[in-house]
Scaffold this motif. Sequence first.
Motif, PDB file in Angstrom:
ATOM      1  N   ALA A 616       0.835  -1.203   0.000  1.00 49.53           N
ATOM      2  CA  ALA A 616       0.000   0.000   0.000  1.00 49.53           C
ATOM      3  C   ALA A 616       0.869   1.252   0.000  1.00 49.53           C
ATOM      4  CB  ALA A 616      -0.921   0.008   1.217  1.00 49.53           C
ATOM      5  N   ASN A 617       0.292   2.347  -0.481  1.00 49.61           N
ATOM      6  CA  ASN A 617       0.979   3.632  -0.496  1.00 49.61           C
ATOM      7  C   ASN A 617       0.361   4.526   0.566  1.00 49.61           C
ATOM      8  OD1 ASN A 617       2.318   5.988  -1.039  1.00 49.61           O
ATOM      9  ND2 ASN A 617       1.439   6.309  -3.074  1.00 49.61           N
ATOM     10  N   LEU A 618       1.126   4.766   1.658  1.00 50.05           N
ATOM     11  CA  LEU A 618       0.670   5.618   2.752  1.00 50.05           C
ATOM     12  C   LEU A 618       1.546   6.861   2.874  1.00 50.05           C
ATOM     13  CD1 LEU A 618      -0.056   2.779   5.318  1.00 50.05           C
ATOM     14  CD2 LEU A 618      -1.759   4.296   4.346  1.00 50.05           C
ATOM     15  N   SER A 619       2.095   7.301   1.752  1.00 48.67           N
ATOM     16  CA  SER A 619       2.977   8.469   1.757  1.00 48.67           C
ATOM     17  C   SER A 619       2.205   9.712   2.177  1.00 48.67           C
ATOM     18  CB  SER A 619       3.562   8.684   0.352  1.00 48.67           C
ATOM     19  OG  SER A 619       4.306   7.550  -0.044  1.00 48.67           O
ATOM     20  N   ALA A 620       2.828  10.498   3.030  1.00 49.56           N
ATOM     21  CA  ALA A 620       2.260  11.768   3.506  1.00 49.56           C
ATOM     22  C   ALA A 620       0.895  11.584   4.165  1.00 49.56           C
ATOM     23  CB  ALA A 620       2.160  12.774   2.351  1.00 49.56           C
ATOM     24  N   THR A 621       0.658  10.400   4.686  1.00 50.83           N
ATOM     25  CA  THR A 621      -0.623  10.101   5.330  1.00 50.83           C
ATOM     26  C   THR A 621      -0.538  10.382   6.823  1.00 50.83           C
ATOM     27  OG1 THR A 621      -1.078   8.383   3.714  1.00 50.83           O
ATOM     28  CG2 THR A 621      -2.322   8.291   5.732  1.00 50.83           C
ATOM     29  N   SER A 622      -1.629  10.886   7.384  1.00 52.03           N
ATOM     30  CA  SER A 622      -1.700  11.098   8.830  1.00 52.03           C
ATOM     31  C   SER A 622      -2.204   9.817   9.480  1.00 52.03           C
ATOM     32  CB  SER A 622      -2.628  12.270   9.162  1.00 52.03           C
ATOM     33  OG  SER A 622      -2.764  12.394  10.563  1.00 52.03           O
ATOM     34  N   LEU A 623      -1.338   9.179  10.268  1.00 54.82           N
ATOM     35  CA  LEU A 623      -1.679   7.948  10.981  1.00 54.82           C
ATOM     36  C   LEU A 623      -1.555   8.166  12.483  1.00 54.82           C
ATOM     37  CD1 LEU A 623       0.305   5.680   8.545  1.00 54.82           C
ATOM     38  CD2 LEU A 623      -2.141   5.454   8.925  1.00 54.82           C
ATOM     39  N   LYS A 624      -1.855   9.355  12.897  1.00 55.29           N
ATOM     40  CA  LYS A 624      -1.726   9.723  14.298  1.00 55.29           C
ATOM     41  C   LYS A 624      -2.742   8.944  15.136  1.00 55.29           C
ATOM     42  CE  LYS A 624      -1.455  13.810  17.249  1.00 55.29           C
ATOM     43  NZ  LYS A 624      -1.580  15.292  17.285  1.00 55.29           N
ATOM     44  N   GLY A 625      -2.237   8.139  16.073  1.00 58.07           N
ATOM     45  CA  GLY A 625      -3.095   7.347  16.934  1.00 58.07           C
ATOM     46  C   GLY A 625      -3.756   6.164  16.247  1.00 58.07           C
ATOM     47  N   THR A 626      -3.285   5.821  15.069  1.00 58.07           N
ATOM     48  CA  THR A 626      -3.872   4.705  14.322  1.00 58.07           C
ATOM     49  C   THR A 626      -3.416   3.378  14.902  1.00 58.07           C
ATOM     50  OG1 THR A 626      -3.906   6.046  12.316  1.00 58.07           O
ATOM     51  CG2 THR A 626      -4.104   3.667  12.040  1.00 58.07           C
ATOM     52  N   ILE A 627      -4.333   2.418  14.989  1.00 55.98           N
ATOM     53  CA  ILE A 627      -4.002   1.080  15.482  1.00 55.98           C
ATOM     54  C   ILE A 627      -3.581   0.220  14.291  1.00 55.98           C
ATOM     55  CG2 ILE A 627      -4.876  -0.982  16.638  1.00 55.98           C
ATOM     56  CD1 ILE A 627      -6.876   0.837  18.086  1.00 55.98           C
ATOM     57  N   LEU A 628      -2.297  -0.136  14.279  1.00 49.72           N
ATOM     58  CA  LEU A 628      -1.743  -0.986  13.216  1.00 49.72           C
ATOM     59  C   LEU A 628      -1.189  -2.285  13.790  1.00 49.72           C
ATOM     60  CD1 LEU A 628       0.043   1.877  11.277  1.00 49.72           C
ATOM     61  CD2 LEU A 628      -1.716   0.416  10.291  1.00 49.72           C
ATOM     62  N   SER A 629      -1.681  -2.669  14.948  1.00 47.19           N
ATOM     63  CA  SER A 629      -1.167  -3.865  15.611  1.00 47.19           C
ATOM     64  C   SER A 629      -1.426  -5.105  14.773  1.00 47.19           C
ATOM     65  CB  SER A 629      -1.822  -4.013  16.987  1.00 47.19           C
ATOM     66  OG  SER A 629      -3.235  -4.035  16.879  1.00 47.19           O
ATOM     67  N   HIS A 630      -0.377  -5.919  14.635  1.00 49.29           N
ATOM     68  CA  HIS A 630      -0.431  -7.191  13.919  1.00 49.29           C
ATOM     69  C   HIS A 630      -0.877  -7.036  12.459  1.00 49.29           C
ATOM     70  CE1 HIS A 630       0.292  -9.458  17.610  1.00 49.29           C
ATOM     71  NE2 HIS A 630      -0.570  -8.636  18.200  1.00 49.29           N
ATOM     72  N   ALA A 631      -0.747  -5.842  11.918  1.00 43.68           N
ATOM     73  CA  ALA A 631      -1.099  -5.618  10.517  1.00 43.68           C
ATOM     74  C   ALA A 631       0.028  -6.084   9.613  1.00 43.68           C
ATOM     75  CB  ALA A 631      -1.399  -4.146  10.278  1.00 43.68           C
ATOM     76  N   ASN A 632      -0.324  -6.448   8.390  1.00 42.89           N
ATOM     77  CA  ASN A 632       0.670  -6.817   7.383  1.00 42.89           C
ATOM     78  C   ASN A 632       1.070  -5.545   6.646  1.00 42.89           C
ATOM     79  OD1 ASN A 632       2.225  -7.814   5.338  1.00 42.89           O
ATOM     80  ND2 ASN A 632       0.719  -9.274   4.560  1.00 42.89           N
ATOM     81  N   LEU A 633       2.274  -5.044   6.957  1.00 42.76           N
ATOM     82  CA  LEU A 633       2.764  -3.790   6.376  1.00 42.76           C
ATOM     83  C   LEU A 633       3.960  -4.035   5.464  1.00 42.76           C
ATOM     84  CD1 LEU A 633       2.543  -1.635   9.638  1.00 42.76           C
ATOM     85  CD2 LEU A 633       0.872  -1.759   7.789  1.00 42.76           C
ATOM     86  N   GLU A 634       3.988  -5.190   4.827  1.00 40.81           N
ATOM     87  CA  GLU A 634       5.095  -5.509   3.923  1.00 40.81           C
ATOM     88  C   GLU A 634       5.128  -4.538   2.745  1.00 40.81           C
ATOM     89  OE1 GLU A 634       5.737  -9.699   2.915  1.00 40.81           O
ATOM     90  OE2 GLU A 634       4.086 -10.160   4.278  1.00 40.81           O
ATOM     91  N   ASN A 635       6.303  -3.968   2.516  1.00 43.27           N
ATOM     92  CA  ASN A 635       6.553  -3.093   1.363  1.00 43.27           C
ATOM     93  C   ASN A 635       5.633  -1.875   1.316  1.00 43.27           C
ATOM     94  OD1 ASN A 635       8.540  -4.956   0.329  1.00 43.27           O
ATOM     95  ND2 ASN A 635       6.841  -6.207  -0.424  1.00 43.27           N
TER      96      ASN A 635
END
Length: 717
Positions: A616-635
Amino acid sequence: MATPMARRSVNQSSQSNKMGKSKLLSLKTRCFAAWTVEFSLLIISGLLPFSIGVYANSKSDMERTSLHPILVVAEIAIAYPLALPVSHGTRNVAWITNFAWSLALLAPLGVSGWQLYLLATTGRTTPKSWFRVRVLNKNGMSPGFAAVAQRELVGMWIVPVLTTYTVWRNSFAFPNLGAFMVIAFLLWLADSVGFGQRKPRQAWHDRLAGTYTVDDTIPFTLEQIYDQDQWSNDEEAAIASLVITPEPEGENSYKSTIWNYIKKHSNISLVGLSISSIVLILGTLISTQIYIQTQKNSRAIQQINSQQFIFLLQKLNPKSQVEEKEKVSAILALGTLENAQANQFLVDLLVKESNNLNITNIIEQALVNLGVKVIPNLKRANHFLAGRLGSEMSITASARRLQEKSLKVNIQAIKNILAVHSGNTYNLDLSRVQLSIVNSVKPKPNLVLDKVDIWGVNFKYANLNQVSFKSSRFRGPGKDGRWDTYDDWITDFSGAQMQKADLSYANLSRVLLVKTNLSRAILNQAKLSGARMIGANLSSSQLVGADLRGAVLENARLTGADLGDAKLDKADLFGARLVRATAIGAHLAYSNLTNTDWQAADLSGANLHRANLQNANLSATSLKGTILSHANLENVRFRNANLSLADLRGADLTGADFQGVILSSRRPYLTDKFVDVPTVGLESAIVRGVDFSQVKNLDPRQIAYICTQGAFHPNCP
């Protein structure tokens, strides 16, 4: 004819000693165990490739393709009798998923076919060989294909399953599949145990095929078939000797067949046959007379209606000198006729009288009285008027206004019928209908259908721009009155134009919105769970608080959309474009976000627990306080993203790009040197235990920060 009957021999115990005492389980237990393994192998052969297909589809970094037509047909064939929801095949899957699911259909057929072949030729399936059980015919030979077909297909599957289905379908438990499985299991258990309490010891399916289930640990003799203790676990059980005794001749033997009974009671049989013949003849005569009378009445009604239509038509002739009051009466009378010509005449008259508001209202009233059966006539007129309006580009402004007025009264008639006959619109075809006037001087909504049941309508490729459907329902329970079953009435908006449409609070659950244009539409608090929105255009749409759980938004465009507090748990957004989208507080747990583009979007406070964000493309994205626990963030590309207060615990960051990523809103470092005491800011990302060893483009400050926060990296001291 002589039939074998079992009697015990005096030397029973001596023969039993020669056989020895079996250390195995009882034959009944082994038969049940063999059947359990056979059934398990059948289930596993289909479930294993199906699970592989699901897993491959979730990884989905491979090429996507449409679901194979054979799988679509199979899905419908399975879903309809079991009252399961039908997806109508409107979805894309990974190419390997098509292969795996096709194998899931073929593998059980192959496994069962091979086991049936072994059973027919050897009397043993593979599990029966494991548990030393064998099936033989009365001659002690392998049963053969005909007997196996009767025993397995008819006796063990067709009859029990059909019986179970009939009971289940007509019970309060329908459509609970768990209840279906319980009833089927009880029937199979009764067949194997409850029906086997006669001598010779045969289950119902064995009696049907003339086969016997015997112990394969001892040499076969006919005594095994007729031993009354064969199914017990008594170690003293022995093989009874076989005595062939002819069945006694006598008057009781005549009762064994219907033909012998008829010969014995010829008088009674003759009377019964005479009564049956008389009833049959009378029934035939009466039913024939009823049919003839019904047809006669139908023709008479049609003739009367035709005569009335001709009479009323004369009153509505432009050359006839009748007052408007009589004209109104004639129009209303046409609205009561069961006549196809009258229906078409009223639709044509509606266009001609579009300038006379009073007559137009009366015609609309007559059409509403006729109901949904005039919708096809209105649809044809709508296509004609819309076609003329779209093609005649050089007509004068006054002529265009006249055309628009004719189209408007047509749209109004359709709207009134849908509103008055709410809930009876299923199977209506309004495909490609124009319900929004383009190039109008006043481009405000032409159709307002709020709080109406418009389920089961075909709106494919229709023009519904700026239409208001607030709180309307586009999905009904179907004829069975139960939700989430095969016959649910589901509206199809595939390919429709619905720009700026207002669908606030509408029920669009499982509705088809494939490649629908919903740009700038209002869908706040709408129910879209399970909806098919593949390739839909939702740019700049409002989806605040919308329920999109389990929805399929593959390759959908949501650029600039507002998804604040929307529920997207387990939704499929593969390849969706969400540039500059607002998803503050959105629920995206377990969702498929592979290859999505969130550039410059706002995901602050969103829940992406165990979501798949691969590539995924999360460039310049606001992820403030976002829950990304156990997420697949490959590449994943996190370039210049704000991850302050984000929870990354347990996430897979293999190949993720962290160039310019903000991990804390505070600057805990004065130099590039590592600090001994971690400085935890109030808005720091939670990274304890997270592996950053394969993350790309980490700068020294980021490495220093993650090391002090308990994360892993090769450069940590």
